[in-house]
Design an enzyme around this catalytic site. Structure first.
Site, mmCIF file in Angstrom:
data_model
loop_
_atom_site.group_PDB
_atom_site.id
_atom_site.type_symbol
_atom_site.label_atom_id
_atom_site.label_comp_id
_atom_site.label_asym_id
_atom_site.label_seq_id
_atom_site.Cartn_x
_atom_site.Cartn_y
_atom_site.Cartn_z
ATOM 1 N N ASN A 1 20.665 -31.920 97.114
ATOM 2 C CA ASN A 1 21.005 -33.515 96.663
ATOM 3 C C ASN A 1 22.074 -32.845 94.964
ATOM 4 O O ASN A 1 22.156 -33.911 94.268
ATOM 5 C CB ASN A 1 20.793 -34.459 96.620
ATOM 6 N N LYS A 2 21.483 -32.090 94.570
ATOM 7 C CA LYS A 2 22.061 -31.401 92.696
ATOM 8 C C LYS A 2 22.909 -30.618 92.634
ATOM 9 O O LYS A 2 23.862 -31.081 93.207
ATOM 10 C CB LYS A 2 21.036 -30.366 92.634
ATOM 11 N N ASN A 3 23.653 -31.133 91.603
ATOM 12 C CA ASN A 3 25.141 -31.184 91.028
ATOM 13 C C ASN A 3 25.432 -30.082 91.165
ATOM 14 O O ASN A 3 26.559 -29.742 92.079
ATOM 15 C CB ASN A 3 25.494 -31.713 89.248
#
Length: 374
Positions: free
Chosen positions: A183-185
């Site tokens: 879910n990280k950038n």
């Protein structure tokens, strides 16, 4: 809404497949492949520091950083009460004691005005967490750390590319730590990294992450210290390199999402957004709101049910470190009051935040929130 909107999905829109297939076709799938080094160099360069040490997740990155700094039993490490529990667990892994500080009411980061009252002769480090992509007040934290001769370990798991006074997070500390969860950038699926400008700390991180094999000699299978197997595979690093190549693009997409949520929810009584730290660039990792029930007319949980019935996925916020059973068992002092953290935990939640989330979906989500207000 007519479709399911998940709280976050990875966006793989670059050379991920090309690099992974190259790693697989050449047989370099372990931690020895060239993509590990390429990813470390690319991501540390993106952060503006000399060294990157790729590991298997963000939690072990924090553990590795603390181990490299020599923090251990009998030491104390100051952390925010409002954080993912991995921050606290990493302190526990080295045998030290996490000490909690409440969140700031506006930025939701560690309240810098309450740090010094928690410092004792046993305090060795501060771990500021850049919550939801919002950089902490690093000037104030750096001043406190210098005054009391403390290390800083940035927990930048949620803040890839965020800047404070023009500098990227990850460049303000002895060692900084990132997560590359899905879910990280910037994602590798599972993965993490320590970044540092210090040659010695970089060497120690590499030493400890590779079960303390001698970094300067042959692999003779004699180990002088207790080490960890925290290596990242070449396949994960291949994905990470592709993601880093487009990191600024993904950052802009997240920031645009954040701006759209604020635009479409402007004027809705009782909807509270995180305020940006002064002179910083919040990258909007997760779009989070807190409900003032008296003004909005509904509870947080009622709104979550309404969103779910319309196909919109959400997530609750972190529970305070002071109420965690595991940390109480470990011996942490959980007697203090953390009212801002409690307020965030009881009234806040994530909205869908994928980098490529269409504007029409954001508008539709905001329409539900507006229409449901009493």
């Amino acid at each position: 809404m007519n479709k399911k909107i998940f709280v976050c999905e990875p966006y793989l829109n670059g050379n991920e497949t090309k690099y992974v297939m190259d790693a697989v076709s050449t047989g370099w799938i372990s931690s020895s492949g060239a993509y590990v080094t390429k990813f470390e160099e690319a991501f540390s360069g993106y952060c503006g520091v000399k060294h990157g040490i790729a590991v298997c997740n963000g939690t072990v990155a924090l553990h590795l950083a603390l181990a490299a700094l020599g923090i251990g039993k009998g030491d104390e490490v100051i952390i925010p009460s409002f954080t993912m529990i991995a921050t606290a667990f990493a302190v526990c892994y080295v045998g030290a004691m996490p000490v909690f500080v409440d969140a700031d009411k506006d930025t939701w980061n560690i309240d810098v005005n309450k740090i010094e009252e928690k410092i004792t002769p046993r305090t060795k480090a501060i771990i500021p967490v850049h919550v939801f992509g919002n950089p902490c007040d690093m000037d104030a934290i750096t001043e406190i750390a210098k005054k009391h001769n403390l290390f800083i370990v940035e927990d930048a798991a949620e803040a890839h590319g965020a800047t404070y006074k023009g500098r990227k997070v990850g460049s303000f500390s002895e060692v900084a730590c990132f997560s590359f969860f899905a879910n990280k950038n910037v994602t590798t699926g599972e993965g993490g990294m320590c970044v540092t400008d210090d040659d010695n700390y970089a060497k120690l991180c590499r030493y400890y992450k590779n079960v303390c094999f001698n970094p300067d000699g042959p692999r003779d299978y004699l180990h002088n210290d207790i080490g960890f197997n925290y290596r990242m595979s070449n396949i994960h690093a291949a994905i990470g390199l592709a993601q880093t190549e487009k990191a600024d693009e993904y950052k802009k997409m997240r920031m645009n999402n954040h701006a759209l949520y604020k635009k479409y929810l402007e004027g809705v009584d009782g909807v509270v957004f995180q305020k940006d730290e002064k002179d910083s660039e919040n990258v909007g990792w997760m779009n989070t709101i807190v409900l003032d029930t008296d003004k909005y007319g509904r509870t947080r949980d009622e709104l979550i049910v309404q969103l779910k019935e319309n196909g919109v996925d959400t997530r609750l916020l972190f529970k305070s470190m002071s109420i965690q059973p595991a940390l109480k068992k470990y011996g942490c002092d959980c007697s203090g009051k953390y009212p801002v953290t409690d307020w965030l935990s009881e009234n806040g939640f994530y909205l869908p935040s994928a980098s490529n989330l269409p504007e029409e979906d954001i508008k539709g989500i905001c329409d539900i929130i507006k229409d449901f207000a009493r």
